[in-house]
Design a protein around this motif. Structure first.
Motif, PDB file in Angstrom:
ATOM      1  N   ALA A   1     -39.848  22.353   4.170  1.00 31.38           N
ATOM      2  CA  ALA A   1     -38.751  23.000   3.293  1.00 31.38           C
ATOM      3  C   ALA A   1     -37.863  22.083   2.515  1.00 31.38           C
ATOM      4  CB  ALA A   1     -37.924  23.872   4.258  1.00 31.38           C
ATOM      5  N   GLU A   2     -37.766  20.721   3.051  1.00 30.43           N
ATOM      6  CA  GLU A   2     -36.931  19.826   2.476  1.00 30.43           C
ATOM      7  C   GLU A   2     -37.826  19.353   1.216  1.00 30.43           C
ATOM      8  OE1 GLU A   2     -36.468  16.610   5.336  1.00 30.43           O
ATOM      9  OE2 GLU A   2     -35.408  17.808   6.704  1.00 30.43           O
ATOM     10  N   LEU A   3     -38.995  19.229   1.552  1.00 32.13           N
ATOM     11  CA  LEU A   3     -39.969  18.823   0.170  1.00 32.13           C
ATOM     12  C   LEU A   3     -39.788  19.680  -0.694  1.00 32.13           C
ATOM     13  CD1 LEU A   3     -43.300  17.374   1.850  1.00 32.13           C
ATOM     14  CD2 LEU A   3     -41.685  16.022   0.662  1.00 32.13           C
ATOM     15  N   ARG A   4     -40.025  21.125  -0.462  1.00 30.35           N
ATOM     16  CA  ARG A   4     -39.733  22.369  -1.684  1.00 30.35           C
ATOM     17  C   ARG A   4     -38.488  22.065  -2.221  1.00 30.35           C
ATOM     18  NH1 ARG A   4     -43.510  26.381  -1.405  1.00 30.35           N
ATOM     19  NH2 ARG A   4     -42.413  27.266  -3.065  1.00 30.35           N
ATOM     20  N   GLN A   5     -37.442  21.695  -1.683  1.00 28.26           N
ATOM     21  CA  GLN A   5     -36.082  21.448  -1.976  1.00 28.26           C
ATOM     22  C   GLN A   5     -36.171  20.471  -3.342  1.00 28.26           C
ATOM     23  OE1 GLN A   5     -33.309  23.638  -1.219  1.00 28.26           O
ATOM     24  NE2 GLN A   5     -32.381  22.677  -3.137  1.00 28.26           N
ATOM     25  N   GLN A   6     -36.656  19.343  -2.838  1.00 30.13           N
ATOM     26  CA  GLN A   6     -36.984  18.351  -3.807  1.00 30.13           C
ATOM     27  C   GLN A   6     -37.942  18.826  -5.033  1.00 30.13           C
ATOM     28  OE1 GLN A   6     -39.017  14.990  -1.978  1.00 30.13           O
ATOM     29  NE2 GLN A   6     -37.387  14.907  -0.222  1.00 30.13           N
ATOM     30  N   TRP A   7     -38.725  19.558  -4.809  1.00 32.21           N
ATOM     31  CA  TRP A   7     -39.678  19.644  -5.870  1.00 32.21           C
ATOM     32  C   TRP A   7     -39.277  20.983  -6.729  1.00 32.21           C
ATOM     33  CZ3 TRP A   7     -44.556  20.270  -2.268  1.00 32.21           C
ATOM     34  CH2 TRP A   7     -44.844  19.127  -1.877  1.00 32.21           C
ATOM     35  N   GLY A   8     -38.270  21.744  -6.041  1.00 38.29           N
ATOM     36  CA  GLY A   8     -37.890  23.022  -6.902  1.00 38.29           C
ATOM     37  C   GLY A   8     -38.164  24.244  -5.950  1.00 38.29           C
TER      38      GLY A   8
END
Length: 433
Positions: A234-241
């Motif tokens: 989920a943290e990666l998704r936050q970075q990616w959009g």
């Protein structure tokens, strides 16, 4: 009696010829190792281990597990962890043949196990190796059988179990062509723990004694998703959009990244906000994969150089040991090794994470698993590139469809757990023989 004697003589001649040929080819084998070191310098390190000279001298009576490379090491991980929990005072030795396998062992187990490269399959190297580690038993993952290794273990009364064993129709035909080598290897095994009945039947047809066979299921279903892994995704998704659809091509091989990149215009038209996550199988391909995306004028970002942004179209995962974290951040997973004729890779990892998973037509290495999952609608097999683009776009755009497939995939994984404990129960008596 005479026929049995003739067979034994013929088998001995066959192994002698194999050993002689292997000896003559040693200069080429070493040269190939050095050549591979051009792309991955780790191949040029620790070469002495491949001749049986070892850096570690574990206490006698340990368990030796051989896992060829990354895939087999990951498959062995649940077994190794369970064994360490139940036998904390027993030395555990893991051998691999590739540097990527070595790195995986270090990442997963650190100093809890001894790691070495498996020596070349000549008696002088194998005996030197065995004199050093003095194992009580050997567990070979999947189908990595070597004639001299099996013979040397028999001479030293070391029981050998073939664990998580699988044997495709193609591999079985190949082994059958060399029955003078294959049958003695199989008859030297103490036990074969086959993944599925179809694998078991092929081993029996090649000459395995029926009393040395058990069908235990695949240890890969015993995959444990670490606590907090989904939070990292989920943290990666936050970075990616957070709202961007993410497609992951997992464990890709040469030619596969290019095929998916060529489909980019069609998929992107249907899924305008798409982020394509490319996860190459081998580190020596990181640069080539990045260049393939650049040559198509796509906006790329390499993971080692920073996070993807909302402007990134292709994110190249050029790090090792992060597969599950990256898959946790994806919406749809396409399994590599299946768009080219390599037999596919393990779809259980994305299934355990509840991801909608697609696989190409070349999946013979995991045929029983893929067919069972496809029958449960827990995975989809695509037959060609035109169908692939259409189905990827469908699942990327349909939240409900991919969530349903992900739930079915998780249920399939949960319903097939238990192989690890069955294997440990087979191994324990061998250690006490």
């Amino acid at each position: 009696m005479r026929d049995r004697y003739v067979t034994q003589v013929w088998n001995s001649v066959a192994r002698f010829a194999y050993t002689l040929l292997y000896t003559l080819l040693m200069p080429l084998i070493v040269a190939r190792l050095w050549w591979r070191g051009r792309a991955n310098p780790a191949y040029r390190q620790r070469i002495a281990e491949r001749f049986g000279y070892l850096p570690h001298h574990p206490r006698a009576g340990g368990l030796w597990v051989h896992a060829v490379s990354v895939g087999e090491t990951l498959a062995a991980a649940p077994l190794v962890k369970r064994f360490l929990e139940q036998n904390p005072d027993t030395p555990l030795i893991i051998t691999t043949t590739t540097p990527t396998g070595s790195e995986q062992v270090k990442r997963l187990f650190g100093g809890r196990v001894f790691h070495m490269y498996l020596p070349y399959d000549l008696p002088v190297f194998i005996h030197r190796f065995l004199r050093t580690i003095r194992p009580a038993a050997l567990v070979v993952m999947e189908t990595e059988l070597w004639p001299n290794l099996m013979a040397c273990c028999e001479q030293r009364h070391i029981p050998v179990i073939l664990a998580n064993a699988r044997l495709s129709e193609k591999s079985a035909r190949g082994y059958a062509k060399f029955s003078a080598l294959t049958q003695p290897m199989l008859q030297r095994l103490s036990m074969v723990a086959a993944q599925h009945q179809s694998d078991a039947d092929r081993f029996l047809a090649l000459g395995l004694p029926p009393e040395r066979l058990a069908v235990t299921g695949s240890v890969k279903f015993d995959l444990t998703v670490a606590e907090g892994l989904n939070d990292k995704g989920a943290e990666l998704r936050q970075q990616w959009g957070r709202e961007r659809p993410v497609l992951a091509l997992a464990s890709s091989h040469p030619g596969e990244d290019e095929q998916v990149l060529d489909l980019w215009p069609e998929i992107h038209q249907a899924v305008p906000e798409l982020l394509l996550l490319l996860i190459p199988r081998h580190p020596e391909r990181f640069e080539a994969v990045g260049n393939a995306a650049r040559s198509r004028q796509l906006k790329i970002q390499r993971r080692s150089q920073g996070p993807a942004s909302e402007a990134t179209q292709v994110y190249v995962a050029d790090t090792m040991g992060e597969m599950l974290t990256l898959l946790a951040a994806a919406d749809v997973v396409l399994m590599g090794g299946s768009l080219v004729e390599l037999g596919g890779h393990n779809p259980i990892e994305p299934a355990a994470l509840g991801k909608a998973t697609l696989i190409g037509p070349n999946y013979m290495n995991f045929a029983a698993i893929v067919d069972a999952m496809a029958e449960d609608h827990a995975l989809e097999v695509v037959s060609d590139l035109n169908q692939l683009a259409t189905r990827l776009a469908y699942f990327l755009n349909d939240t409900e469809a991919r969530q349903l497939m992900g739930e079915r995939a998780q249920a399939t994984v949960d319903n097939n757990r238990g192989a690890v404990q069955r294997l440990v129960d087979l191994i324990d008596p061998l250690l006490k023989h």
